[in-house]
Design an enzyme around this catalytic site. Sequence first.
Site, PDB file in Angstrom:
ATOM      1  N   GLU A 127      32.774  58.444  62.983  1.00  0.00           N
ATOM      2  CA  GLU A 127      33.960  58.846  63.750  1.00  0.00           C
ATOM      3  C   GLU A 127      33.746  58.450  65.207  1.00  0.00           C
ATOM      4  OE1 GLU A 127      34.631  63.018  63.280  1.00  0.00           O
ATOM      5  OE2 GLU A 127      35.080  62.810  61.128  1.00  0.00           O
ATOM      6  N   GLY A 131      28.670  59.328  65.143  1.00  0.00           N
ATOM      7  CA  GLY A 131      28.096  58.117  64.554  1.00  0.00           C
ATOM      8  C   GLY A 131      26.737  58.471  63.981  1.00  0.00           C
ATOM      9  N   TRP A 156      35.043  52.256  62.602  1.00  0.00           N
ATOM     10  CA  TRP A 156      34.131  51.195  62.127  1.00  0.00           C
ATOM     11  C   TRP A 156      34.086  51.155  60.608  1.00  0.00           C
ATOM     12  CZ3 TRP A 156      33.722  49.383  66.693  1.00  0.00           C
ATOM     13  CH2 TRP A 156      33.427  50.193  67.783  1.00  0.00           C
ATOM     14  N   ARG A 243      21.091  51.911  52.463  1.00  0.00           N
ATOM     15  CA  ARG A 243      20.169  51.278  53.428  1.00  0.00           C
ATOM     16  C   ARG A 243      19.308  50.202  52.768  1.00  0.00           C
ATOM     17  NH1 ARG A 243      19.484  57.200  56.267  1.00  0.00           N
ATOM     18  NH2 ARG A 243      21.390  56.954  57.497  1.00  0.00           N
ATOM     19  N   ARG A 268      14.762  16.306  61.906  1.00  0.00           N
ATOM     20  CA  ARG A 268      14.913  15.977  63.328  1.00  0.00           C
ATOM     21  C   ARG A 268      13.598  15.417  63.887  1.00  0.00           C
ATOM     22  NH1 ARG A 268      18.344  14.982  67.591  1.00  0.00           N
ATOM     23  NH2 ARG A 268      17.454  15.781  69.532  1.00  0.00           N
ATOM     24  N   GLN A 279       3.196  21.421  66.707  1.00  0.00           N
ATOM     25  CA  GLN A 279       2.679  22.772  66.485  1.00  0.00           C
ATOM     26  C   GLN A 279       3.616  23.857  67.022  1.00  0.00           C
ATOM     27  OE1 GLN A 279      -0.990  24.381  68.410  1.00  0.00           O
ATOM     28  NE2 GLN A 279      -1.895  23.927  66.429  1.00  0.00           N
ATOM     29  N   GLU A 363      24.948  51.755  58.869  1.00  0.00           N
ATOM     30  CA  GLU A 363      24.246  52.577  57.865  1.00  0.00           C
ATOM     31  C   GLU A 363      22.977  53.213  58.444  1.00  0.00           C
ATOM     32  OE1 GLU A 363      24.471  51.566  53.794  1.00  0.00           O
ATOM     33  OE2 GLU A 363      26.278  50.354  54.072  1.00  0.00           O
ATOM     34  N   THR A 365      21.359  53.462  62.632  1.00  0.00           N
ATOM     35  CA  THR A 365      20.730  52.533  63.588  1.00  0.00           C
ATOM     36  C   THR A 365      19.214  52.491  63.352  1.00  0.00           C
ATOM     37  OG1 THR A 365      20.367  54.341  65.136  1.00  0.00           O
ATOM     38  CG2 THR A 365      22.444  53.114  65.387  1.00  0.00           C
ATOM     39  N   GLU A 367      17.088  53.393  65.358  1.00  0.00           N
ATOM     40  CA  GLU A 367      16.546  54.658  65.883  1.00  0.00           C
ATOM     41  C   GLU A 367      16.640  55.750  64.804  1.00  0.00           C
ATOM     42  OE1 GLU A 367      18.683  52.601  67.470  1.00  0.00           O
ATOM     43  OE2 GLU A 367      17.269  51.867  68.974  1.00  0.00           O
TER      44      GLU A 367
HETATM   45  N1  CAA Z   1      18.950  63.384  50.749  1.00  0.00           N
HETATM   46  C1  CAA Z   1      19.340  64.661  50.514  1.00  0.00           C
HETATM   47  N2  CAA Z   1      19.561  65.558  51.500  1.00  0.00           N
HETATM   48  C2  CAA Z   1      19.349  65.138  52.765  1.00  0.00           C
HETATM   49  C3  CAA Z   1      18.926  63.830  53.068  1.00  0.00           C
HETATM   50  C4  CAA Z   1      18.735  62.934  51.998  1.00  0.00           C
HETATM   51  N3  CAA Z   1      18.339  61.666  52.190  1.00  0.00           N
HETATM   52  N4  CAA Z   1      18.800  63.728  54.412  1.00  0.00           N
HETATM   53  C5  CAA Z   1      19.137  64.909  54.927  1.00  0.00           C
HETATM   54  N5  CAA Z   1      19.473  65.773  53.926  1.00  0.00           N
HETATM   55  C6  CAA Z   1      19.865  67.180  54.037  1.00  0.00           C
HETATM   56  C7  CAA Z   1      18.731  67.972  54.692  1.00  0.00           C
HETATM   57  O1  CAA Z   1      17.772  68.395  53.733  1.00  0.00           O
HETATM   58  C8  CAA Z   1      19.488  69.148  55.289  1.00  0.00           C
HETATM   59  O2  CAA Z   1      19.805  70.098  54.285  1.00  0.00           O
HETATM   60  P1  CAA Z   1      19.168  71.604  54.326  1.00  0.00           P
HETATM   61  O3  CAA Z   1      19.520  72.171  55.661  1.00  0.00           O
HETATM   62  O4  CAA Z   1      19.831  72.265  53.184  1.00  0.00           O
HETATM   63  O5  CAA Z   1      17.702  71.412  54.161  1.00  0.00           O
HETATM   64  C9  CAA Z   1      20.806  68.526  55.684  1.00  0.00           C
HETATM   65  O6  CAA Z   1      20.948  67.328  54.928  1.00  0.00           O
HETATM   66  C10 CAA Z   1      20.889  68.222  57.162  1.00  0.00           C
HETATM   67  O7  CAA Z   1      19.816  67.373  57.446  1.00  0.00           O
HETATM   68  P2  CAA Z   1      19.194  67.278  58.892  1.00  0.00           P
HETATM   69  O8  CAA Z   1      18.894  68.640  59.434  1.00  0.00           O
HETATM   70  O9  CAA Z   1      18.071  66.295  58.811  1.00  0.00           O
HETATM   71  O10 CAA Z   1      20.444  66.706  59.707  1.00  0.00           O
HETATM   72  P3  CAA Z   1      20.537  66.037  61.117  1.00  0.00           P
HETATM   73  O11 CAA Z   1      21.747  66.523  61.780  1.00  0.00           O
HETATM   74  O12 CAA Z   1      19.241  66.147  61.851  1.00  0.00           O
HETATM   75  O13 CAA Z   1      20.846  64.488  60.732  1.00  0.00           O
HETATM   76  C11 CAA Z   1      20.332  62.243  60.156  1.00  0.00           C
HETATM   77  C12 CAA Z   1      20.072  63.730  59.905  1.00  0.00           C
HETATM   78  C13 CAA Z   1      19.296  61.522  59.298  1.00  0.00           C
HETATM   79  C14 CAA Z   1      20.144  61.840  61.578  1.00  0.00           C
HETATM   80  C15 CAA Z   1      21.756  61.918  59.673  1.00  0.00           C
HETATM   81  O14 CAA Z   1      22.715  62.503  60.507  1.00  0.00           O
HETATM   82  C16 CAA Z   1      22.018  60.419  59.604  1.00  0.00           C
HETATM   83  O15 CAA Z   1      21.624  59.766  58.640  1.00  0.00           O
HETATM   84  N6  CAA Z   1      22.710  59.838  60.610  1.00  0.00           N
HETATM   85  C17 CAA Z   1      23.122  58.449  60.575  1.00  0.00           C
HETATM   86  C18 CAA Z   1      24.454  58.310  59.902  1.00  0.00           C
HETATM   87  C19 CAA Z   1      24.679  56.935  59.354  1.00  0.00           C
HETATM   88  O16 CAA Z   1      23.811  56.331  58.756  1.00  0.00           O
HETATM   89  N7  CAA Z   1      25.883  56.445  59.506  1.00  0.00           N
HETATM   90  C20 CAA Z   1      26.249  55.206  58.943  1.00  0.00           C
HETATM   91  C21 CAA Z   1      27.712  55.173  58.712  1.00  0.00           C
HETATM   92  S1  CAA Z   1      28.179  54.511  57.175  1.00  0.00           S
HETATM   93  C22 CAA Z   1      28.298  52.827  57.397  1.00  0.00           C
HETATM   94  O17 CAA Z   1      27.823  52.260  58.340  1.00  0.00           O
HETATM   95  C23 CAA Z   1      28.954  52.157  56.265  1.00  0.00           C
HETATM   96  C24 CAA Z   1      29.518  50.836  56.543  1.00  0.00           C
HETATM   97  O18 CAA Z   1      30.704  50.694  56.539  1.00  0.00           O
HETATM   98  C25 CAA Z   1      28.629  49.637  56.610  1.00  0.00           C
END
Ligand code: CAA
Length: 389
Positions: A127, A131, A156, A243, A268, A279, A363, A365, A367
């Site tokens: 959104e 992100g 996006w 990913r 070339r 090299q 999907e 960053t 980071e």
């Molecule tokens: N599998 C299952 N559960 C998971 C998980 C996973 N891989 N990762 C996290 N969770 C669960 C955690 O266990 C937690 O649950 P509980 O509280 O019940 O234990 C809950 O999710 C929240 O997790 P976090 O506390 O770790 O959450 P956070 O706010 O710290 O965020 C983050 C975690 C990894 C940073 C996540 O927000 C993230 O992945 N951010 C990036 C988002 C992203 O990748 N966006 C891409 C957009 S899609 C796209 O790009 C598609 C396109 O069109 C190409």
Amino acid sequence: MQFQLSEEQRAVQEAARDFANRELLPDIIERDRKMQVPLDQLKTMGELGFLGMMVSPDHGGGGMDTLSYVMALEEISKIDASTAVIMSVNNSLVCWGLEHFGNDDQKERYLSKLATGQWIGAFCLSEPEAGSDATSQRTTAIRQGENYILSGTKNWITNGSTSSIHIVIAQTDRDKGHKGINAFLVEADRQGVEIGPKEDKLGIRSSDTHSIIYNNVKVPLSSRIGDDGFGFTFAMKTLAGGRIGIAAQALGIAAGAYELAVAYANEREAFGKPIIKHQAIAFKLAEMATEIDAARQLVYHAARLKDAGKNYDMAGSMAKLYASDVAMKHTVEAVQIHGGYGYVKEYHVERLMRDAKITQIYEGTSEIQRLVIARSILKGHLQDPVFIK
Ligand code: CAA
């Protein structure tokens, strides 16, 4: 550990390579310039089974393993990274998410259409203000009887205008934090769905990226994926596999640039011999070959873990982090090896360089990948090696 590729995996790789060279390469410069989605080619890809590779044959898919899928994505990405992201989102985020977490009725309604390419899907998580921080969803889905009312803007969105179905992540109950988030299957032609303007991007220009606005869209309860509050877990689990797909795309971009660089360096001449015999160039190619192969091992390894039913969150993030850096670094080097020719469109490497950048962003960053890897280490995953014995 398994090193051998099966005959079927090799055949899939070959078919993808052949398709990319025959159908995607000819008009690619034009499509990139005009930001044109390869609609005809996508239709053929659907018929050939590239859009639902891992989906069960019961739902019209290829029933293949993840390794075959990443090998096909690598081949498509060598030629056309835009088509690769369309393929990746449809396979990894939409079909996989629906097949693993949707109910029978939802699969019946949508999965075979998506797996055969009659429909393309979109995954709507990002959104304007959410992100990397994906729990901060502003899009709301408010329950009204047997429906939800969906309001908000997604940014996006890959396949924004070509998709017939969106998986939309939205906040149902803010007080519950991530446990108040749900995922919905929303047909693109539902009243109130508005596709925003197409983004004019640096790379992957022939994939269509849009914002999508949901203006009080009525979505039936039967379109919610999983139990109430499952949406964030759904998104995270689905993205973990996504990913691996983007890592394969990055690998393909790097490998495509490398193949072009080797061919050019052989052809070339400068100072009386092919530049590959200098090299300065040979060492660049040596580093490219080494790091691309290392990226390939990480990508294939993550895919094999997924196929073996093991946890692949950390391995997928490692593969994406490394392969996307390799793609960025070595597409720049491929342009350098081509000299002035590398800077013009005809030689393809400038496009691959532009395409590479997004693999470090979408999907999750680079980071965010480091964050996922670091959290896995904190959970003790280093003591519990991820390697298949
Ligand atoms: N599998 C299952 N559960 C998971 C998980 C996973 N891989 N990762 C996290 N969770 C669960 C955690 O266990 C937690 O649950 P509980 O509280 O019940 O234990 C809950 O999710 C929240 O997790 P976090 O506390 O770790 O959450 P956070 O706010 O710290 O965020 C983050 C975690 C990894 C940073 C996540 O927000 C993230 O992945 N951010 C990036 C988002 C992203 O990748 N966006 C891409 C957009 S899609 C796209 O790009 C598609 C396109 O069109 C190409």
